[in-house]
Design an enzyme around this catalytic site. Structure first.
Site, short mmCIF file in Angstrom:
data_model
loop_
_atom_site.label_atom_id
_atom_site.label_comp_id
_atom_site.label_asym_id
_atom_site.label_seq_id
_atom_site.Cartn_x
_atom_site.Cartn_y
_atom_site.Cartn_z
N SER A 53 -67.76 54.93 -56.89
CA SER A 53 -66.38 54.50 -56.78
C SER A 53 -66.22 53.67 -55.52
CB SER A 53 -65.44 55.72 -56.74
OG SER A 53 -64.12 55.35 -56.45
N ARG A 54 -65.12 52.94 -55.41
CA ARG A 54 -64.82 52.26 -54.16
C ARG A 54 -64.42 53.26 -53.08
NH1 ARG A 54 -60.81 47.87 -56.75
NH2 ARG A 54 -60.18 49.82 -57.76
N HIS A 96 -64.31 45.17 -66.31
CA HIS A 96 -65.47 45.41 -67.17
C HIS A 96 -66.56 44.37 -66.97
CE1 HIS A 96 -63.35 48.16 -70.36
NE2 HIS A 96 -63.32 48.65 -69.13
N LYS A 114 -64.69 50.36 -74.07
CA LYS A 114 -63.96 49.38 -74.90
C LYS A 114 -62.65 49.01 -74.22
CE LYS A 114 -60.73 52.30 -75.95
NZ LYS A 114 -59.36 52.05 -75.44
N ASP A 195 -55.85 47.82 -75.66
CA ASP A 195 -56.02 49.25 -75.40
C ASP A 195 -56.23 50.04 -76.69
OD1 ASP A 195 -55.92 51.09 -72.99
OD2 ASP A 195 -54.63 52.16 -74.41
#
Length: 352
Positions: A53-54, A96, A114, A195
């Site tokens: 993660s950041r 993505h 997705k 979405d």
């Protein structure tokens, strides 16, 4: 006529435990990454060994909560980990392409949540980079790897429907308008089509292939993203897909494939483990199958991970069940639908 009129074939490779075990790294550990990790650990030999993660604090908390060995406070550190075989990208849509390309550049196989990217142009960047690097890349369209989908795949291959005429699918949810939510934020590629609609467009692609024409109608949220959409996709043979998606109301999440010789109807929801009914041309129900494997809801994500592991160990670089070119085609259909609706949004390196 085929046996499909009397009984439904058994799904192939229903047990994810049979797949070779790979070591996974997760980028952007949020809610869907949590469900993915838990599904793998509960139902397969796949193991998530690193989370990136950041925020190191966030990665550490995720690792502790889900039995993950290592946590990294940057994406670069995770993709550089020599003990990671494959990277799962679980970020919002707009990241993505960036994160997939980062993993591919590090020589990692990659599974991208997705939709594969925020638009078709981004998705092509991922496909081109993976092919150039010789690594495996796949969209996490987990519905394609469910046991019930393999049954439908066999029916399609056997010609059980006769000539295909109509395909239907819906997936709508109720989300109160919130301009700060990723669902409604154009800067995060918000909107129903990317979405939820990606599932219904992918179902149509699964049955009919790429459409020759796209007709879309619907409405926009105040932020300019698509809030509701109905699509008619037509093929060169005259078959049509009738699809709907939206953020204004929950819908049944049912899907059908209809031909002159018979039809199949899913139970709800079609996009996760449920059931199938096959009907003859006269409307009589010929067979019913209900998922017996007890991997409900997002636990079914284990099937896509197991499939990827099988493909990688077989030396493949693309999924034979859901190739990158098909995922790109699905996004091209969504791009066109969004264009017709006048939806706005930001993609990787481009603005829609």
């Amino acid at each position: 006529m085929t046996r499909a009129f009397d009984t439904l074939p058994d799904p192939r490779h229903p047990d994810p435990e049979d797949a070779p075990a790979l070591r996974w790294g997760v980028l952007a550990p949020g809610a869907i990454a949590a469900d993915f990790t838990d599904a793998l650990h509960k139902h397969s030999g796949q193991r998530v060994v690193a989370a990136g993660s950041r925020s190191l604090e966030r990665a550490t908390a995720f690792a502790a909560a889900h039995g993950v060995e290592r946590a990294y406070g940057s994406y670069d550190q995770l993709v550089a980990d020599p003990d990671v075989d494959v990277v799962y990208v679980a970020s919002p849509h707009t990241q993505h392409a960036e994160l997939a390309l980062l993993a591919i550049a590090a020589g990692k196989h990659v599974l991208v949540e997705k939709p594969l990217a925020a638009n078709a142009a981004e998705a092509r960047l991922i496909a081109d980079a993976a092919r150039a690097a010789g690594v495996f890349a796949m969209e996490a369209m987990w519905t394609r790897y469910l046991p019930q989908t393999d049954i439908v795949r066999q029916l399609l291959d056997d010609g059980a429907f006769g000539e295909l005429r109509v395909v239907t699918a819906d997936f709508g949810g109720s989300a109160p308008y919130d301009p700060t939510s990723r669902l409604f934020d154009p800067a995060l590629a918000g909107g129903a089509l990317l979405d939820l609609g990606v599932y219904v467009v992918s179902w149509a692609s699964f049955a009919l292939g790429s459409p020759a024409s796209v007709l879309a109608t619907g409405s926009l949220a105040p932020s300019g993203v698509d809030e509701q959409a109905a699509l008619i996709l037509s093929t060169t043979t005259g078959a049509q897909a009738l699809l709907s998606t939206g953020l204004k109301a929950a819908t049944p999440s049912l899907a059908t494939i209809n031909g002159w010789a018979g039809r199949v109807e899913t139970d709800s929801p079609f996009w996760s483990a449920s059931g199938l009914r096959f009907f003859r041309a006269d409307g009589a129900q010929a067979a019913y199958w209900i998922d017996p494997y007890q991997r409900p809801g997002r636990e079914g994500m284990v099937y896509e991970a197991a499939a990827l592991a099988r493909f990688v160990m077989a030396g493949l670089t693309d999924s034979p069940l859901h190739p990158l070119d098909e995922a790109i085609g699905t996004l091209a259909t969504i791009d066109e639908a969004r264009r017709q609706l006048g939806a706005v949004g930001v993609g990787y390196g481009s603005t829609l």
